[in-house]
Scaffold this motif. Structure first.
Motif, PDB file in Angstrom:
ATOM      1  N   PRO A  45     -20.295  84.422  40.257  1.00 53.89           N
ATOM      2  CA  PRO A  45     -19.138  85.287  40.502  1.00 53.89           C
ATOM      3  C   PRO A  45     -17.817  84.523  40.379  1.00 53.89           C
ATOM      4  O   PRO A  45     -17.720  83.352  40.736  1.00 53.89           O
ATOM      5  CB  PRO A  45     -19.353  85.773  41.936  1.00 53.89           C
ATOM      6  CG  PRO A  45     -20.825  85.634  42.171  1.00 53.89           C
ATOM      7  CD  PRO A  45     -21.247  84.438  41.368  1.00 53.89           C
ATOM      8  N   ALA A  46     -16.809  85.210  39.859  1.00 52.09           N
ATOM      9  CA  ALA A  46     -15.498  84.601  39.638  1.00 52.09           C
ATOM     10  C   ALA A  46     -14.908  84.037  40.926  1.00 52.09           C
ATOM     11  O   ALA A  46     -14.298  82.968  40.920  1.00 52.09           O
ATOM     12  CB  ALA A  46     -14.543  85.621  39.024  1.00 52.09           C
ATOM     13  N   ALA A  47     -15.120  84.724  42.038  1.00 50.58           N
ATOM     14  CA  ALA A  47     -14.583  84.240  43.315  1.00 50.58           C
ATOM     15  C   ALA A  47     -15.193  82.887  43.681  1.00 50.58           C
ATOM     16  O   ALA A  47     -14.497  81.998  44.171  1.00 50.58           O
ATOM     17  CB  ALA A  47     -14.849  85.255  44.424  1.00 50.58           C
ATOM     18  N   ARG A  48     -16.481  82.715  43.413  1.00 50.79           N
ATOM     19  CA  ARG A  48     -17.129  81.422  43.697  1.00 50.79           C
ATOM     20  C   ARG A  48     -16.602  80.349  42.751  1.00 50.79           C
ATOM     21  O   ARG A  48     -16.350  79.223  43.161  1.00 50.79           O
ATOM     22  CB  ARG A  48     -18.644  81.538  43.569  1.00 50.79           C
ATOM     23  CG  ARG A  48     -19.360  80.194  43.739  1.00 50.79           C
ATOM     24  CD  ARG A  48     -20.823  80.375  44.084  1.00 50.79           C
ATOM     25  NE  ARG A  48     -21.601  79.164  44.044  1.00 50.79           N
ATOM     26  CZ  ARG A  48     -21.596  78.220  44.985  1.00 50.79           C
ATOM     27  NH1 ARG A  48     -20.819  78.340  46.037  1.00 50.79           N
ATOM     28  NH2 ARG A  48     -22.366  77.159  44.871  1.00 50.79           N
ATOM     29  N   ARG A  49     -16.431  80.694  41.472  1.00 48.70           N
ATOM     30  CA  ARG A  49     -15.918  79.713  40.513  1.00 48.70           C
ATOM     31  C   ARG A  49     -14.500  79.278  40.868  1.00 48.70           C
ATOM     32  O   ARG A  49     -14.133  78.131  40.690  1.00 48.70           O
ATOM     33  CB  ARG A  49     -15.965  80.275  39.098  1.00 48.70           C
ATOM     34  CG  ARG A  49     -17.396  80.429  38.576  1.00 48.70           C
ATOM     35  CD  ARG A  49     -17.440  80.680  37.085  1.00 48.70           C
ATOM     36  NE  ARG A  49     -16.460  81.623  36.591  1.00 48.70           N
ATOM     37  CZ  ARG A  49     -16.688  82.902  36.311  1.00 48.70           C
ATOM     38  NH1 ARG A  49     -17.896  83.406  36.479  1.00 48.70           N
ATOM     39  NH2 ARG A  49     -15.743  83.672  35.849  1.00 48.70           N
ATOM     40  N   GLU A  50     -13.703  80.206  41.399  1.00 43.84           N
ATOM     41  CA  GLU A  50     -12.337  79.859  41.801  1.00 43.84           C
ATOM     42  C   GLU A  50     -12.337  79.007  43.067  1.00 43.84           C
ATOM     43  O   GLU A  50     -11.579  78.046  43.165  1.00 43.84           O
ATOM     44  CB  GLU A  50     -11.511  81.125  42.027  1.00 43.84           C
ATOM     45  CG  GLU A  50     -11.150  81.839  40.746  1.00 43.84           C
ATOM     46  CD  GLU A  50     -10.390  83.126  41.003  1.00 43.84           C
ATOM     47  OE1 GLU A  50      -9.726  83.240  42.058  1.00 43.84           O
ATOM     48  OE2 GLU A  50     -10.455  84.015  40.149  1.00 43.84           O
ATOM     49  N   ALA A  51     -13.197  79.370  44.026  1.00 40.83           N
ATOM     50  CA  ALA A  51     -13.236  78.641  45.292  1.00 40.83           C
ATOM     51  C   ALA A  51     -13.886  77.266  45.139  1.00 40.83           C
ATOM     52  O   ALA A  51     -13.494  76.316  45.808  1.00 40.83           O
ATOM     53  CB  ALA A  51     -13.991  79.461  46.337  1.00 40.83           C
ATOM     54  N   ALA A  52     -14.896  77.189  44.267  1.00 43.27           N
ATOM     55  CA  ALA A  52     -15.626  75.931  44.067  1.00 43.27           C
ATOM     56  C   ALA A  52     -15.848  75.726  42.573  1.00 43.27           C
ATOM     57  O   ALA A  52     -16.938  75.989  42.055  1.00 43.27           O
ATOM     58  CB  ALA A  52     -16.955  75.969  44.807  1.00 43.27           C
ATOM     59  N   PRO A  53     -14.825  75.268  41.848  1.00 42.30           N
ATOM     60  CA  PRO A  53     -14.937  75.152  40.391  1.00 42.30           C
ATOM     61  C   PRO A  53     -16.018  74.175  39.936  1.00 42.30           C
ATOM     62  O   PRO A  53     -16.446  74.230  38.794  1.00 42.30           O
ATOM     63  CB  PRO A  53     -13.552  74.687  39.950  1.00 42.30           C
ATOM     64  CG  PRO A  53     -12.828  74.291  41.159  1.00 42.30           C
ATOM     65  CD  PRO A  53     -13.509  74.892  42.337  1.00 42.30           C
ATOM     66  N   TRP A  54     -16.496  73.320  40.817  1.00 39.26           N
ATOM     67  CA  TRP A  54     -17.554  72.375  40.473  1.00 39.26           C
ATOM     68  C   TRP A  54     -18.944  72.999  40.604  1.00 39.26           C
ATOM     69  O   TRP A  54     -19.931  72.398  40.203  1.00 39.26           O
ATOM     70  CB  TRP A  54     -17.466  71.151  41.386  1.00 39.26           C
ATOM     71  CG  TRP A  54     -17.549  71.546  42.819  1.00 39.26           C
ATOM     72  CD1 TRP A  54     -18.690  71.741  43.551  1.00 39.26           C
ATOM     73  CD2 TRP A  54     -16.473  71.839  43.689  1.00 39.26           C
ATOM     74  NE1 TRP A  54     -18.387  72.133  44.824  1.00 39.26           N
ATOM     75  CE2 TRP A  54     -17.019  72.202  44.942  1.00 39.26           C
ATOM     76  CE3 TRP A  54     -15.103  71.831  43.548  1.00 39.26           C
ATOM     77  CZ2 TRP A  54     -16.232  72.549  46.035  1.00 39.26           C
ATOM     78  CZ3 TRP A  54     -14.336  72.175  44.648  1.00 39.26           C
ATOM     79  CH2 TRP A  54     -14.889  72.519  45.864  1.00 39.26           C
ATOM     80  N   ALA A  55     -19.039  74.205  41.154  1.00 38.57           N
ATOM     81  CA  ALA A  55     -20.327  74.847  41.399  1.00 38.57           C
ATOM     82  C   ALA A  55     -21.060  75.109  40.079  1.00 38.57           C
ATOM     83  O   ALA A  55     -20.479  75.599  39.119  1.00 38.57           O
ATOM     84  CB  ALA A  55     -20.138  76.149  42.151  1.00 38.57           C
ATOM     85  N   THR A  56     -22.329  74.776  40.057  1.00 39.69           N
ATOM     86  CA  THR A  56     -23.161  75.019  38.884  1.00 39.69           C
ATOM     87  C   THR A  56     -24.261  76.024  39.175  1.00 39.69           C
ATOM     88  O   THR A  56     -25.071  76.313  38.310  1.00 39.69           O
ATOM     89  CB  THR A  56     -23.793  73.707  38.383  1.00 39.69           C
ATOM     90  OG1 THR A  56     -24.589  73.150  39.424  1.00 39.69           O
ATOM     91  CG2 THR A  56     -22.719  72.718  37.947  1.00 39.69           C
TER      92      THR A  56
END
Length: 73
Positions: A45-56
């Protein structure tokens, strides 16, 4: 002569420089905003990518990793 605050600031700067130079390469890669989860392939989800851009991984897969103790690279 340097006072305690100057010495502490210099130590902190050295530690920060060491931490930044030893960070994982995936952190500095072009693909920091990975769109697909590396575990399940679903979109992160975009919200997760924004909050944690390192998340894979998506939140669900990350939760499973943490329960299994595999969250540390």
């Amino acid at each position: 002569m340097a006072d305690s605050a100057d010495i502490a600031a210099e130590i902190q700067e050295r530690r920060m420089a060491a931490a930044l130079s030893s960070r994982p390469t995936w952190w500095t890669g072009v693909d920091m905003a990975r769109a697909d989860c590396e575990e399940c392939g679903d979109e992160i989800p975009a919200a997760r990518r924004e909050a944690a851009p390192w998340a894979t991984t998506c939140i669900e897969c990350q939760s499973i990793r943490e329960k299994r103790g595999r969250h540390v690279r």
